[in-house]
Design a protein around this motif. Structure first.
Motif, PDB file in Angstrom:
ATOM      1  N   TYR A  24       0.864  -1.166   0.000  1.00 17.92           N
ATOM      2  CA  TYR A  24       0.000   0.000   0.000  1.00 17.92           C
ATOM      3  C   TYR A  24       0.903   1.220   0.000  1.00 17.92           C
ATOM      4  CZ  TYR A  24      -2.865   3.760   1.860  1.00 17.92           C
ATOM      5  OH  TYR A  24      -3.492   4.953   2.041  1.00 17.92           O
ATOM      6  N   PRO A  25       0.700   2.202  -0.817  1.00 22.11           N
ATOM      7  CA  PRO A  25      -0.411   2.437  -1.746  1.00 22.11           C
ATOM      8  C   PRO A  25      -0.083   2.121  -3.207  1.00 22.11           C
ATOM      9  CG  PRO A  25       0.711   4.507  -1.394  1.00 22.11           C
ATOM     10  CD  PRO A  25       1.471   3.441  -0.607  1.00 22.11           C
ATOM     11  N   ILE A  32      -3.761  -2.884   4.889  1.00 24.74           N
ATOM     12  CA  ILE A  32      -4.198  -4.232   5.273  1.00 24.74           C
ATOM     13  C   ILE A  32      -4.494  -4.293   6.775  1.00 24.74           C
ATOM     14  CG2 ILE A  32      -3.522  -6.661   5.413  1.00 24.74           C
ATOM     15  CD1 ILE A  32      -1.696  -6.101   2.969  1.00 24.74           C
ATOM     16  N   ALA A  33      -5.693  -4.773   7.094  1.00 27.54           N
ATOM     17  CA  ALA A  33      -6.078  -4.991   8.493  1.00 27.54           C
ATOM     18  C   ALA A  33      -6.178  -6.480   8.809  1.00 27.54           C
ATOM     19  CB  ALA A  33      -7.423  -4.316   8.792  1.00 27.54           C
ATOM     20  N   ARG A  34      -6.361  -7.313   7.768  1.00 25.85           N
ATOM     21  CA  ARG A  34      -6.530  -8.754   7.995  1.00 25.85           C
ATOM     22  C   ARG A  34      -6.035  -9.510   6.777  1.00 25.85           C
ATOM     23  NH1 ARG A  34     -11.638 -12.460   7.907  1.00 25.85           N
ATOM     24  NH2 ARG A  34     -12.557 -10.771   6.704  1.00 25.85           N
TER      25      ARG A  34
END
Length: 134
Positions: A24-25, A32-34
């Motif tokens: 990212y980006p 990303i969280a998961r």
């Protein structure tokens, strides 16, 4: 509204084995969280069959191949993932199903949200009504 997009990932070719990545980006439109993966899918089985109210995902076929079938409430789109240097961005509010898994395939999925059962839409008619304003 964002649209699903097949994103070509960097591919570093090396005689010892190739390497691909996403960040990212540059390649991902979200942080990303998961992260989770799907594997050992028996022949003929379908995974997914739901939509998310807020969650966005990015899916890569790390090994083997499978199809991602998306629905926007009116039209269906089909993406065949079979290269580990291609990933599919799926915005929120798209119905998704993963099917036609080859033997030993691995689907890597990263998401911009932590798991919440409240974010899932599991009824296709409810999804279509939400998307089409009914």
């Amino acid at each position: 509204m964002q649209k699903p997009e097949l994103i070509e990932l960097p591919k570093i070719v090396d005689p010892r084995g190739n390497l691909s990545f996403f960040e990212y980006p540059k390649q991902l439109p979200f942080e990303i969280a998961r992260t989770y993966w799907i594997y050992d899918v028996p022949g003929g089985e379908i995974r997914g069959s739901h939509a998310f109210r807020e969650q966005q995902e990015f899916i890569v076929a790390l090994s083997g191949s499978f199809d991602v079938v998306l629905h926007d409430g009116k039209d269906e789109l089909r993406f065949s993932l079979n290269r580990s240097y291609h990933g599919l961005f799926i915005p929120n509010l798209f119905w998704r199903s993963l099917e036609n898994f080859s033997t030993n395939s691995i689907a890597l999925i990263v998401s911009n949200k932590k798991f919440s059962h409240l974010d899932y839409i599991r009824d296709f008619e409810e999804f279509k009504n939400l998307k089409n304003g009914f």
